[in-house]
Write a protein that holds these residues in place. Structure first.
Motif, short mmCIF file in Angstrom:
data_model
loop_
_atom_site.label_atom_id
_atom_site.label_comp_id
_atom_site.label_asym_id
_atom_site.label_seq_id
_atom_site.Cartn_x
_atom_site.Cartn_y
_atom_site.Cartn_z
N ALA A 12 24.37 24.47 166.30
CA ALA A 12 24.48 23.98 167.68
C ALA A 12 24.27 22.47 167.77
O ALA A 12 24.35 21.89 168.86
N MET A 15 26.46 17.61 164.48
CA MET A 15 27.34 17.83 163.31
C MET A 15 27.75 19.29 163.20
O MET A 15 28.89 19.58 162.83
N ILE A 35 23.74 29.27 161.61
CA ILE A 35 22.28 29.38 161.69
C ILE A 35 21.71 28.30 162.61
O ILE A 35 22.15 27.15 162.58
N THR A 78 20.82 19.38 158.97
CA THR A 78 19.69 19.82 159.81
C THR A 78 18.58 18.77 159.78
O THR A 78 18.75 17.69 160.31
N GLY A 100 24.05 17.37 153.98
CA GLY A 100 24.35 16.10 154.66
C GLY A 100 23.13 15.50 155.31
O GLY A 100 23.14 14.32 155.69
N THR A 102 19.71 13.68 156.17
CA THR A 102 19.14 12.43 155.63
C THR A 102 17.65 12.36 155.98
O THR A 102 17.14 13.20 156.72
N GLY A 125 24.28 10.92 151.62
CA GLY A 125 23.87 10.35 152.90
C GLY A 125 25.06 10.06 153.80
O GLY A 125 24.90 9.80 154.99
N ASN A 126 26.25 10.11 153.23
CA ASN A 126 27.46 9.94 154.05
C ASN A 126 28.61 10.64 153.35
O ASN A 126 28.93 10.33 152.21
N MET A 127 29.24 11.58 154.05
CA MET A 127 30.29 12.41 153.45
C MET A 127 31.69 11.84 153.70
O MET A 127 32.68 12.48 153.37
N1 LIG Z 1 25.68 12.87 155.37
C1 LIG Z 1 26.46 12.65 156.44
O1 LIG Z 1 27.67 12.34 156.31
C2 LIG Z 1 25.87 12.79 157.80
C3 LIG Z 1 24.57 13.14 157.93
N2 LIG Z 1 24.02 13.38 159.14
C4 LIG Z 1 22.64 13.87 159.13
O2 LIG Z 1 22.66 15.25 159.50
C5 LIG Z 1 21.43 15.59 160.14
C6 LIG Z 1 21.72 16.26 161.48
O3 LIG Z 1 22.35 15.33 162.34
P1 LIG Z 1 22.80 15.77 163.81
O4 LIG Z 1 23.78 16.88 163.74
O5 LIG Z 1 23.17 14.52 164.51
O6 LIG Z 1 21.41 16.29 164.39
P2 LIG Z 1 21.15 17.43 165.48
O7 LIG Z 1 19.70 17.32 165.85
O8 LIG Z 1 22.17 17.34 166.56
O9 LIG Z 1 21.42 18.79 164.68
C7 LIG Z 1 20.49 19.42 163.85
C8 LIG Z 1 20.45 20.87 164.25
O10 LIG Z 1 19.66 21.63 163.34
C9 LIG Z 1 18.92 22.56 164.13
N3 LIG Z 1 17.82 23.17 163.43
C10 LIG Z 1 16.48 22.92 163.52
N4 LIG Z 1 15.76 23.78 162.77
C11 LIG Z 1 16.66 24.61 162.19
C12 LIG Z 1 16.54 25.73 161.32
N5 LIG Z 1 15.34 26.15 160.87
N6 LIG Z 1 17.67 26.37 160.92
C13 LIG Z 1 18.89 25.95 161.35
N7 LIG Z 1 19.06 24.90 162.20
C14 LIG Z 1 17.97 24.24 162.61
C15 LIG Z 1 18.51 21.73 165.33
O11 LIG Z 1 18.03 22.55 166.38
P3 LIG Z 1 17.01 21.89 167.46
O12 LIG Z 1 17.76 20.79 168.13
O13 LIG Z 1 16.73 23.05 168.36
O14 LIG Z 1 15.83 21.41 166.68
C16 LIG Z 1 19.84 21.05 165.65
O15 LIG Z 1 20.67 21.87 166.44
C17 LIG Z 1 20.64 14.28 160.24
O16 LIG Z 1 19.75 14.20 159.15
C18 LIG Z 1 21.72 13.20 160.12
O17 LIG Z 1 21.24 11.99 159.64
C19 LIG Z 1 24.73 13.25 160.28
C20 LIG Z 1 26.05 12.87 160.24
C21 LIG Z 1 26.73 12.61 158.98
#
Ligand SMILES: NC(=O)C1=CN([C@@H]2O[C@H](COP(=O)(O)OP(=O)(O)OC[C@H]3O[C@@H](n4cnc5c(N)ncnc54)[C@H](OP(=O)(O)O)[C@@H]3O)[C@@H](O)[C@H]2O)C=CC1
Ligand SMILES: O=C(O)C1=N[C@H](C(=O)O)C[C@H](O)C1
Length: 270
Positions: A12, A15, A35, A78, A100, A102, A125-127
């Motif tokens: 949700a 990403m 998940i 996550t 993905g 970080t 850290g970036n895909m």
């Molecule tokens: N490597 C890459 O290319 C990229 C990396 N990123 C990284 O990805 C990560 C996520 O970014 P982003 O999507 O913006 O963040 P978000 O906070 O929007 O998404 C993370 C999601 O993970 C959920 N979550 C929390 N605990 C759990 C669990 N136990 N099991 C499953 N899901 C869980 C969160 O729920 P809740 O909100 O309820 O806590 C949230 O919905 C960051 O570390 C970011 O830096 C982002 C973009 C590109």
């Protein structure tokens, strides 16, 4: 060949929703699970409806173990703690784990090496293709210019980002350090405040800006005597990261267990 069955962790999230859309559009990939954290309001919702790509019949669950059963890979954007837990489950299930997330500590990163003895782990850290090409350019420029060129890395992200410097900034810093033949750990200046004195020779500096809805901007500055070289990347849409992650999973399906990066997936290794 059968479709690769992929689970999205953080389904949700910013990403997670884009990953579900990209899986939906990608031949050879199918959504097998989604998940979220157990008390999320998204639990029980259809993952495709939440992501805006129509009903998939895959309900978002808080039970990672059951979501992973029967899957071939997990796409994980996550938090560091969640990714560490998922790496244990992915290694037990011998499925591809694309990380993905970080903001890891050095100790958390070591844990992925253990998981990679049993399963394919692709972490970056970036895909995106663009940033990984930029990193290759940064390494080249850093290796060409002398130490009279100071290296500074500036990044800007949306106001909700939880970690700094960004994973991308650190990846670019590693590329600069590699080009210079030094260790980033010994040369990183990650924060400056107050009476800092002159810049320490050989430092690789980082500055992090946060605000609004910026997807991800990065600039590497080589500031020398009388001139400045600037290499930059601007992410306009999160689908660049999601496409890279799905590509990494498909690539990883036929690999031996090990710890890989997008450099391996994209064939950019020297
Ligand atoms: N490597 C890459 O290319 C990229 C990396 N990123 C990284 O990805 C990560 C996520 O970014 P982003 O999507 O913006 O963040 P978000 O906070 O929007 O998404 C993370 C999601 O993970 C959920 N979550 C929390 N605990 C759990 C669990 N136990 N099991 C499953 N899901 C869980 C969160 O729920 P809740 O909100 O309820 O806590 C949230 O919905 C960051 O570390 C970011 O830096 C982002 C973009 C590109
Ligand atoms: O949190 C984000 O949004 C992003 N995180 C990654 C990072 O830390 O570099 C990649 C991208 O810049 C977006």
């Amino acid at each position: 060949m059968s479709e690769m069955r992929l689970v999205v962790a953080g389904a949700a999230g910013r990403m997670g929703r884009v990953l579900i859309q990209v899986i939906h559009e990608t031949p050879g990939a199918t959504l097998a699970g989604a998940i979220e954290q157990a008390d999320s309001i998204a639990i029980g919702q259809d993952a495709g409806l939440l992501a805006g790509c129509g009903q998939t019949g895959v309900e978002i669950t808080g039970d990672a173990l059951s979501a992973i059963a029967g899957a071939d890979g997990i796409l994980d954007f996550t938090s560091p703690e969640v990714s560490v837990e998922l790496s244990v489950l992915a290694a037990q299930a011998r499925i591809v784990h694309v990380i993905g997330t970080t903001g890891f500590t050095a100790a958390q990163l070591v844990g992925f090496e253990a998981a990679a003895r049993h399963a394919v782990v692709v972490r970056s850290g970036n895909m995106s293709l663009g940033v990984n090409l930029l990193a290759a350019l940064v390494e080249k420029v850093a290796g060409t210019l002398g130490s009279e060129y100071d290296i500074e890395i500036v990044e800007m992200h949306h106001r909700m980002k939880a970690d700094a410097p960004s994973g991308t900034a650190l990846l670019l810093g590693e590329a600069a350090a590699k080009g210079r033949g030094v260790s980033l750990d010994q040369h990183a200046a990650r924060a400056r405040d107050g009476r800092t004195g002159p810049r320490r020779a050989g430092d690789i500096g980082f500055a992090s800006l946060r605000g609004g809805t910026v997807v991800g901007d990065h600039k590497v500055i080589f500031a020398g005597p009388g001139e400045r070289i600037e290499l930059s990347h601007a992410a306009e849409d999160r689908s660049i990261f999601a496409r890279g992650a799905v590509q990494a999973a498909l690539w990883g399906k036929s690999r031996k267990p090990g710890l890989y990066s997008m450099v391996d997936v994209l064939g950019l290794a020297d």
